[in-house]
Design a protein around this motif. Structure first.
Motif, PDB file in Angstrom:
ATOM      1  N   SER A  38       0.868  -1.185   0.000  1.00 27.38           N
ATOM      2  CA  SER A  38       0.000   0.000   0.000  1.00 27.38           C
ATOM      3  C   SER A  38       0.897   1.225   0.000  1.00 27.38           C
ATOM      4  CB  SER A  38      -0.806   0.083   1.290  1.00 27.38           C
ATOM      5  OG  SER A  38      -1.770  -0.890   1.375  1.00 27.38           O
ATOM      6  N   ALA A  39       0.291   2.389  -0.078  1.00 31.57           N
ATOM      7  CA  ALA A  39       1.036   3.638   0.091  1.00 31.57           C
ATOM      8  C   ALA A  39       1.393   3.780   1.570  1.00 31.57           C
ATOM      9  CB  ALA A  39       0.167   4.802  -0.337  1.00 31.57           C
ATOM     10  N   THR A  44      -2.075   8.499   0.896  1.00 27.01           N
ATOM     11  CA  THR A  44      -3.265   8.493   0.031  1.00 27.01           C
ATOM     12  C   THR A  44      -4.270   9.552   0.483  1.00 27.01           C
ATOM     13  OG1 THR A  44      -2.916   6.137  -0.329  1.00 27.01           O
ATOM     14  CG2 THR A  44      -5.007   7.028  -1.090  1.00 27.01           C
ATOM     15  N   GLU A 120       1.365   4.436  -3.866  1.00 27.72           N
ATOM     16  CA  GLU A 120       1.833   3.059  -3.963  1.00 27.72           C
ATOM     17  C   GLU A 120       3.161   2.985  -4.718  1.00 27.72           C
ATOM     18  OE1 GLU A 120      -1.261   3.691  -3.477  1.00 27.72           O
ATOM     19  OE2 GLU A 120      -1.810   2.146  -2.034  1.00 27.72           O
ATOM     20  N   PHE A 185      -3.744  -1.687  -5.231  1.00 25.69           N
ATOM     21  CA  PHE A 185      -4.664  -0.557  -5.452  1.00 25.69           C
ATOM     22  C   PHE A 185      -4.694  -0.036  -6.890  1.00 25.69           C
ATOM     23  CE2 PHE A 185      -5.192   4.237  -4.363  1.00 25.69           C
ATOM     24  CZ  PHE A 185      -6.565   4.171  -4.203  1.00 25.69           C
ATOM     25  N   ARG A 199     -10.790   2.825  -2.292  1.00 24.80           N
ATOM     26  CA  ARG A 199      -9.960   2.961  -1.094  1.00 24.80           C
ATOM     27  C   ARG A 199      -9.787   1.619  -0.395  1.00 24.80           C
ATOM     28  NH1 ARG A 199      -8.645   7.861   1.056  1.00 24.80           N
ATOM     29  NH2 ARG A 199      -7.028   6.551   1.951  1.00 24.80           N
ATOM     30  N   GLY A 200      -8.589   1.385   0.071  1.00 24.29           N
ATOM     31  CA  GLY A 200      -8.295   0.119   0.740  1.00 24.29           C
ATOM     32  C   GLY A 200      -8.095  -1.031  -0.234  1.00 24.29           C
ATOM     33  N   GLY A 201      -7.997  -0.717  -1.519  1.00 28.31           N
ATOM     34  CA  GLY A 201      -8.007  -1.758  -2.556  1.00 28.31           C
ATOM     35  C   GLY A 201      -6.768  -2.627  -2.668  1.00 28.31           C
ATOM     36  N   SER A 202      -5.728  -2.341  -1.888  1.00 28.92           N
ATOM     37  CA  SER A 202      -4.519  -3.179  -1.987  1.00 28.92           C
ATOM     38  C   SER A 202      -4.774  -4.623  -1.558  1.00 28.92           C
ATOM     39  CB  SER A 202      -3.401  -2.623  -1.120  1.00 28.92           C
ATOM     40  OG  SER A 202      -3.062  -1.355  -1.562  1.00 28.92           O
TER      41      SER A 202
HETATM   42  N1  ASP Z   1      -3.447   3.433  -0.399  1.00 22.99           N
HETATM   43  C1  ASP Z   1      -4.815   3.096  -0.712  1.00 22.99           C
HETATM   44  C2  ASP Z   1      -5.741   3.653   0.344  1.00 22.99           C
HETATM   45  O1  ASP Z   1      -5.295   4.232   1.305  1.00 22.99           O
HETATM   46  C3  ASP Z   1      -5.015   1.632  -0.907  1.00 22.99           C
HETATM   47  C4  ASP Z   1      -4.775   0.780   0.306  1.00 22.99           C
HETATM   48  O2  ASP Z   1      -4.195   1.213   1.296  1.00 22.99           O
HETATM   49  O3  ASP Z   1      -5.171  -0.376   0.295  1.00 22.99           O
HETATM   50  O4  ASP Z   1      -6.913   3.544   0.213  1.00 22.99           O
END
Ligand code: ASP
Ligand code: MG
Length: 447
Positions: A38-39, A44, A120, A185, A199-202
């Motif tokens: 992820s980042a 992000t 990322e 992501f 969001r959160g797609g990693s």
């Molecule tokens: N960096 C992206 C986010 O904060 C993806 C992730 O963290 O999964 O949403």
């Protein structure tokens, strides 16, 4: 070849020290050959803020500084003998600044995705170098080469068939003698534009890669030692669950547990690959393994909460029957990408709660849908509600499983109850001010 895909969340790559934890952890198991990052945490969110265009000049400068500081703090700990990483990072930072200053950015989802992708890409650049400096034969791989998506910027849908083929052609051969570090992501359209998976797609990326490469396990490394029975910030006795079924985990994600991106489980379920969730800081503590069939299937597994829910009540127009009206309502909701969690109907009205999988989408989609619905009928909205869900197994059995729950809720006034459409959940809506005490009561009574 045994293969484990390891995904590291933002907090696991937030600084040099946490990146070192990732490196040590990966090195402990030879089967870990693909790392999805992820980042670094915070980046992000900062990029989203830049992309929204709502910041003052001063705020923008502060955000640039924050991002640069965070990345330079990592860079400065690297040896980076010939300065290559430092050069690449400065070029990327310059490009990012330039894009973030584009006057059209806030109305152009394409450019926003491009901006978000820096998070990322910074992480994979620096993390790969951390591995190399520890003597690991690591290589950075651009996930966009193999993860093609549709054009739905901000929440793109991956082409899993193409990923299966491309991953085997372009990624798999590298795994014979290298550790691959890639970005979560991100994706790319057929025409080459960068997209993001939501969001959160990693987590989702890691699951997709596990399926495409036929991995034996998909690991999600985060800042908690697994999935908890409920939010430990509310209930101090909450405990990590050693195992969960895909069904239970999917219900938990859908009903507010922020442990996994809700789409993550679909690919691993299709491919029958276990998903492990654990803490990068304390890997020895173990974590939660999500599998098809658990050793134990307790009636009550976990309690989740979704906050700030709205109860929408629609009066059936005089000339329509309720069932005709429901059809019209659902087509409006569908148009805005909304789904319904709880619904009750009467001769004269329908009450429902809405979901969009993502709170930001929910707010804007609900606004659009409700204004369209208000042209068809009277709309009443009640806010200040939370949705609490009990996730488990065979919750529909009549042997006291539900009566135990309702006995605990005797003094709580519930606005709406849904005896789930499957045996894995029972949900109810209540005043937000009652929700924490109710979760405490349920947790101590059921576990
Ligand atoms: N960096 C992206 C986010 O904060 C993806 C992730 O963290 O999964 O949403
Ligand atoms: Mg995350």
């Amino acid at each position: 070849m045994s293969l484990v895909i390891s995904k590291f969340g933002g907090t696991s790559v937030k600084n040099f020290k946490s990146m070192q934890n990732c490196v040590n952890l990966v090195m402990r198991n030879q089967a870990r050959k693909v790392v999805v990052t992820s980042a670094p945490s915070g980046i992000t969110n900062n990029l989203v803020a830049l992309g929204d265009g709502g910041l003052t000049h001063q705020q923008r400068i502060e955000i640039f500084q924050q991002i640069e500081q965070q990345l330079h703090d990592i860079l400065n700990m690297l040896v980076d003998t010939n300065g290559l990483i430092s050069d690449r990072l400065s070029i990327m930072l310059n490009d990012m600044r330039e894009l973030a200053s584009d006057p059209e950015l806030n109305i152009c989802p394409e450019k926003q995705d491009w901006l978000l992708s820096y998070g990322e890409r910074f992480a994979s650049l620096l993390l790969t170098q951390c591995f190399i400096e520890k003597g690991v034969n690591a290589v950075e791989f651009d996930i966009r080469e193999i993860l093609l998506t549709d054009e739905n910027h901000g929440s793109a849908t991956p082409n899993t068939a193409a990923l299966g083929l491309l991953a085997k052609d372009l990624l798999k051969p590298k795994l014979e003698n290298k550790l691959v570090i890639t970005q979560g992501f991100l994706g790319k359209t057929e025409s080459g534009k960068t997209t993001t998976l939501g969001r959160g797609g990693s987590d989702y990326t890691a699951a997709l890669l596990s399926e495409a490469l036929d991995a034996e396990k998909c690991e999600i490394w985060t800042d908690v030692a697994g999935v908890y029975s409920t939010d430990p910030r509310i209930v101090s006795e909450a405990f990590p669950l050693p195992e969960l079924s895909y069904d239970e985990a999917a219900e938990m994600a859908n009903f507010g547990a922020k442990v996994l991106h809700p789409a993550t489980l679909a690919p691993t379920l299709r491919a029958g690959i276990p998903v492990f969730v654990g803490s990068t800081k304390e890997p020895e503590k173990g974590g939660t393994t999500i599998v098809q069939d658990c050793e134990q299937e307790p009636h009550y597994r976990a309690i989740t909460r979704r906050r700030e829910q709205k109860l929408v009540t629609l009066q059936t127009p005089k000339l329509l029957r309720t069932n005709q009206f429901i059809g019209k309502v659902f087509s409006v909701l569908d148009k805005f990408g909304l789904s319904v969690d709880l619904i009750t109907t009467s001769e004269t009205s329908i009450s429902l709660t809405l979901n969009a999988g993502d709170q930001t989408n929910l707010a804007s989609a609900s606004k659009g849908a409700l204004s369209e619905l208000s042209q068809m009928c009277d709309v009443e909205i009640t806010s200040g509600l939370d949705l609490i869900t009990i996730v488990g197994n065979k919750l529909h059995q009549n042997n006291g499983v539900t009566s135990k729950i309702f006995a605990l809720l005797e003094d709580v006034s519930l606005r709406m109850i849904s005896y789930g459409a499957n045996p894995h959940n029972i949900s109810f809506l209540l005043d937000a001010s009652d929700s924490e005490s109710t979760i405490k009561k349920l947790h101590s009574g059921l576990f």
